[in-house]
Write a protein that holds these residues in place. Structure first.
Motif, PDB file in Angstrom:
ATOM      1  N   GLN A  41     136.961 144.193 148.987  1.00 40.22           N
ATOM      2  CA  GLN A  41     136.860 143.977 147.537  1.00 40.22           C
ATOM      3  C   GLN A  41     135.469 144.364 147.053  1.00 40.22           C
ATOM      4  OE1 GLN A  41     137.384 139.818 146.624  1.00 40.22           O
ATOM      5  NE2 GLN A  41     136.169 139.157 148.367  1.00 40.22           N
ATOM      6  N   PRO A  42     135.366 144.805 145.780  1.00 39.70           N
ATOM      7  CA  PRO A  42     134.053 145.167 145.252  1.00 39.70           C
ATOM      8  C   PRO A  42     133.109 143.962 145.291  1.00 39.70           C
ATOM      9  CG  PRO A  42     135.804 145.869 143.755  1.00 39.70           C
ATOM     10  CD  PRO A  42     136.431 144.984 144.791  1.00 39.70           C
ATOM     11  N   ASP A  43     131.823 144.241 145.519  1.00 37.11           N
ATOM     12  CA  ASP A  43     130.833 143.156 145.581  1.00 37.11           C
ATOM     13  C   ASP A  43     130.161 142.968 144.225  1.00 37.11           C
ATOM     14  OD1 ASP A  43     129.818 145.766 146.032  1.00 37.11           O
ATOM     15  OD2 ASP A  43     127.891 144.923 146.645  1.00 37.11           O
ATOM     16  N   SER A 201     154.238 153.942 145.176  1.00 35.36           N
ATOM     17  CA  SER A 201     152.911 154.538 145.107  1.00 35.36           C
ATOM     18  C   SER A 201     151.874 153.468 144.758  1.00 35.36           C
ATOM     19  CB  SER A 201     152.904 155.652 144.047  1.00 35.36           C
ATOM     20  OG  SER A 201     151.621 156.238 143.987  1.00 35.36           O
ATOM     21  N   ASP A 202     151.078 153.112 145.763  1.00 38.06           N
ATOM     22  CA  ASP A 202     150.067 152.063 145.598  1.00 38.06           C
ATOM     23  C   ASP A 202     148.766 152.730 145.165  1.00 38.06           C
ATOM     24  OD1 ASP A 202     148.045 150.204 145.964  1.00 38.06           O
ATOM     25  OD2 ASP A 202     148.860 149.394 147.834  1.00 38.06           O
ATOM     26  N   GLU A 203     148.405 152.499 143.900  1.00 40.45           N
ATOM     27  CA  GLU A 203     147.283 153.234 143.303  1.00 40.45           C
ATOM     28  C   GLU A 203     146.102 152.329 142.951  1.00 40.45           C
ATOM     29  OE1 GLU A 203     148.914 155.893 140.272  1.00 40.45           O
ATOM     30  OE2 GLU A 203     150.644 156.363 141.551  1.00 40.45           O
ATOM     31  N   VAL A 204     145.937 151.245 143.723  1.00 40.47           N
ATOM     32  CA  VAL A 204     144.913 150.255 143.339  1.00 40.47           C
ATOM     33  C   VAL A 204     143.476 150.793 143.364  1.00 40.47           C
ATOM     34  CG1 VAL A 204     146.271 148.205 143.941  1.00 40.47           C
ATOM     35  CG2 VAL A 204     144.744 149.191 145.655  1.00 40.47           C
ATOM     36  N   TYR A 205     143.246 151.894 144.114  1.00 39.51           N
ATOM     37  CA  TYR A 205     141.880 152.454 144.167  1.00 39.51           C
ATOM     38  C   TYR A 205     141.725 153.677 143.271  1.00 39.51           C
ATOM     39  CZ  TYR A 205     141.415 149.345 148.174  1.00 39.51           C
ATOM     40  OH  TYR A 205     141.375 148.231 148.976  1.00 39.51           O
ATOM     41  N   GLU A 206     142.634 153.888 142.318  1.00 35.66           N
ATOM     42  CA  GLU A 206     142.645 155.138 141.542  1.00 35.66           C
ATOM     43  C   GLU A 206     141.319 155.461 140.858  1.00 35.66           C
ATOM     44  OE1 GLU A 206     145.049 155.220 137.980  1.00 35.66           O
ATOM     45  OE2 GLU A 206     144.640 153.126 137.533  1.00 35.66           O
ATOM     46  N   ASN A 228     150.027 148.905 140.852  1.00 34.27           N
ATOM     47  CA  ASN A 228     148.602 148.925 140.559  1.00 34.27           C
ATOM     48  C   ASN A 228     148.146 147.497 140.248  1.00 34.27           C
ATOM     49  OD1 ASN A 228     145.985 149.873 140.013  1.00 34.27           O
ATOM     50  ND2 ASN A 228     146.779 151.721 139.020  1.00 34.27           N
ATOM     51  N   ALA A 229     146.864 147.332 139.990  1.00 35.70           N
ATOM     52  CA  ALA A 229     146.307 145.994 139.731  1.00 35.70           C
ATOM     53  C   ALA A 229     144.958 146.149 139.053  1.00 35.70           C
ATOM     54  CB  ALA A 229     146.129 145.250 141.056  1.00 35.70           C
ATOM     55  N   VAL A 230     144.496 145.073 138.425  1.00 36.28           N
ATOM     56  CA  VAL A 230     143.120 145.098 137.908  1.00 36.28           C
ATOM     57  C   VAL A 230     142.135 144.674 139.002  1.00 36.28           C
ATOM     58  CG1 VAL A 230     143.771 144.689 135.490  1.00 36.28           C
ATOM     59  CG2 VAL A 230     143.298 142.719 136.980  1.00 36.28           C
ATOM     60  N   SER A 231     142.672 144.279 140.161  1.00 34.55           N
ATOM     61  CA  SER A 231     141.867 143.661 141.235  1.00 34.55           C
ATOM     62  C   SER A 231     140.633 144.458 141.624  1.00 34.55           C
ATOM     63  CB  SER A 231     142.735 143.461 142.479  1.00 34.55           C
ATOM     64  OG  SER A 231     143.903 142.757 142.161  1.00 34.55           O
ATOM     65  N   LYS A 232     140.826 145.723 142.007  1.00 31.91           N
ATOM     66  CA  LYS A 232     139.704 146.511 142.526  1.00 31.91           C
ATOM     67  C   LYS A 232     138.961 147.182 141.377  1.00 31.91           C
ATOM     68  CE  LYS A 232     141.875 145.851 146.543  1.00 31.91           C
ATOM     69  NZ  LYS A 232     141.476 145.181 147.760  1.00 31.91           N
ATOM     70  N   THR A 233     139.715 147.748 140.407  1.00 28.64           N
ATOM     71  CA  THR A 233     139.094 148.521 139.328  1.00 28.64           C
ATOM     72  C   THR A 233     138.050 147.713 138.568  1.00 28.64           C
ATOM     73  OG1 THR A 233     141.152 149.732 139.071  1.00 28.64           O
ATOM     74  CG2 THR A 233     139.600 149.881 137.249  1.00 28.64           C
ATOM     75  N   TYR A 234     138.384 146.455 138.255  1.00 30.47           N
ATOM     76  CA  TYR A 234     137.481 145.662 137.411  1.00 30.47           C
ATOM     77  C   TYR A 234     136.828 144.528 138.196  1.00 30.47           C
ATOM     78  CZ  TYR A 234     140.125 148.217 133.906  1.00 30.47           C
ATOM     79  OH  TYR A 234     140.727 149.220 133.179  1.00 30.47           O
ATOM     80  N   SER A 235     136.886 144.621 139.518  1.00 32.92           N
ATOM     81  CA  SER A 235     136.322 143.568 140.365  1.00 32.92           C
ATOM     82  C   SER A 235     136.914 142.206 139.992  1.00 32.92           C
ATOM     83  CB  SER A 235     134.795 143.558 140.226  1.00 32.92           C
ATOM     84  OG  SER A 235     134.236 142.941 141.352  1.00 32.92           O
ATOM     85  N   MET A 236     138.229 142.116 140.109  1.00 33.41           N
ATOM     86  CA  MET A 236     138.964 140.900 139.699  1.00 33.41           C
ATOM     87  C   MET A 236     139.939 140.449 140.794  1.00 33.41           C
ATOM     88  SD  MET A 236     139.861 141.914 135.743  1.00 33.41           S
ATOM     89  CE  MET A 236     140.652 140.348 135.324  1.00 33.41           C
ATOM     90  N   THR A 237     139.533 140.578 142.058  1.00 30.46           N
ATOM     91  CA  THR A 237     140.504 140.294 143.134  1.00 30.46           C
ATOM     92  C   THR A 237     141.044 138.861 143.078  1.00 30.46           C
ATOM     93  OG1 THR A 237     138.642 139.889 144.610  1.00 30.46           O
ATOM     94  CG2 THR A 237     139.678 142.055 144.752  1.00 30.46           C
ATOM     95  N   GLY A 238     140.189 137.914 142.678  1.00 28.76           N
ATOM     96  CA  GLY A 238     140.639 136.523 142.670  1.00 28.76           C
ATOM     97  C   GLY A 238     141.481 136.140 141.462  1.00 28.76           C
TER      98      GLY A 238
END
Ligand SMILES: Cc1ncc(COP(=O)(O)O)c(C=O)c1O
Length: 375
Positions: A41-43, A201-206, A228-238
């Protein structure tokens, strides 16, 4: 207690067949001062305008269940996002908001896989694909990666049988950081149509692509469930907020799985995701640029240590070649650097370790110094 094949009969085979995540086992052995190159996950902190939207949602009492598929404003915003960023048309009714990409993958596979059906999965690949396929009673069929650490169309064709239901694609990839070419994506879309299978198609790191471009297969075929998810793009994994987009016939089936497993995604996180998707992209661009700098630092360091590593064009992982990856991982972890052995992502991952550069440049440099002594 009765047991067969040394397996406990109290619990269902579908969960007993699954091994606990290899990643977690490694983390348990690490000391507190360790440098963590194992993170998925992004730091970075979640941007302030997104946090504020969640605080406002709480203060305004937006704390009840929402419509199962997700609040209309968010689905409308995602429909525009797909058009603008991914170049395909999807109406807001063809989107379900989920609890992270994890739930999106679960409902996608639940809607497709009958017992005995086969799902083509990159090996090495993200750990959930094979585990979820097996929970559904399906059989995961490994697709080896080419030299460039990407799945190749010919290898997909070689593994298609009458039981094949789906092909999982993940570009940019976890764990390799590889990014698929437009030509390959077109070829996969053609294969999906010719053989009547569905691409998941898992595009979470797009948003983390440093060379080349991100291409969604949904541009080329309707046989796709885009995850897809906002998890990685916006640093929102939790925050646990993801989404799926697909044609109506898929949505109708996935919605049933979603409603009974999840009811709806968190109301507060949905408001935060709305702020994320419709808000400024500067924080994402900043992360992108920072990751690229760190990737270059890590690659230069590996090269000067004589460690071979295919240049990863995306995500925030490098997948260098390290023989006996488990032993090397144990040595590195006991010397204060957490990494993940390639074998945790499937048996073809042996001979590699996964290094995440979602940590500061100074930590990456320290880790390289330790690696010089250990490897
Ligand atoms: C490729 C890939 N897909 C899906 C996920 C899960 O994402 P989420 O946190 O949104 O459930 C991850 C998380 O590491 C991932 O790497």
């Amino acid at each position: 207690m009765k047991s067969t094949d040394n397996k406990n009969t109290k619990f269902a085979q579908r969960v007993q067949n699954i091994d606990i995540s290899g990643i977690r086992k490694i983390f348990e052995a690490a000391g507190e001062q360790s440098i963590n190159l194992g993170l998925g996950q992004p730091d970075f902190d979640t941007p302030d305008h997104i946090k504020q939207a969640a605080i406002d949602a709480i203060n305004e009492g937006f704390t009840s269940y929402t419509v199962g598929a997700g609040i209309p404003e968010l689905r409308n915003a995602l429909s525009l996002k797909f058009k603008k960023e991914n170049n395909f048309d999807v109406s807001s009714d063809e989107i379900i908001v989920t609890s992270g990409a994890s739930e999106a993958l679960e409902i996608a596979l639940a809607s497709l896989v009958n017992p005995g059906d086969e799902v083509l999965i990159p090996n090495p690949g993200f750990v959930s694909y094979s585990a979820l396929t097996e929970i559904m009673g399906g059989k995961s069929v490994s697709i080896p990666l080419g030299k460039d650490l990407n799945v190749q169309p010919d290898d997909v064709l070689d593994n298609i049988t009458p039981k094949t239901k789906a092909l999982v694609l993940n570009s940019p990839s976890n764990p390799t950081g590889a990014v698929q070419s437009r030509d390959n994506i077109k070829a996969f879309a053609e294969i999906a149509e010719d053989h009547d299978i569905t691409i998941i198609s898992d595009e979470v790191y797009e948003h983390f692509v440093y060379e080349g471009e991100h291409v969604s297969p949904a541009q080329y075929t309707d046989n796709v469930i885009t995850v897809n998810a906002v998890s990685k793009t916006y640093s929102m994994t939790g925050w646990r907020l993801g989404y799926v987009a697909a044609k109506g016939e898929y949505i109708e089936q996935m919605l049933k799985a979603h409603q009974y497993v999840q009811a709806c995604a968190s109301s507060i996180s949905q408001k935060a995701a709305l702020a994320a998707v419709t808000g400024p992209m500067e924080p994402v661009h900043k992360m992108h640029d920072e990751f690229k700098e760190r990737r270059d630092l890590l690659l230069d360091g590996l090269e000067s240590l004589g460690i071979k590593c295919e240049k990863p064009s995306g995500a925030f992982y490098a997948f260098p070649e390290i023989p006996d990856s488990l032993k090397t991982t144990e040595k590195l972890v006991s010397n204060g650097v957490i990494v993940v052995p390639g074998i945790a992502f499937g048996e073809n991952g042996e001979g590699h370790i996964r290094l995440s550069y979602a940590t500061s440049s100074s930590q990456i440099q320290k880790a390289l110094d330790i690696m010089e002594n250990v490897i």
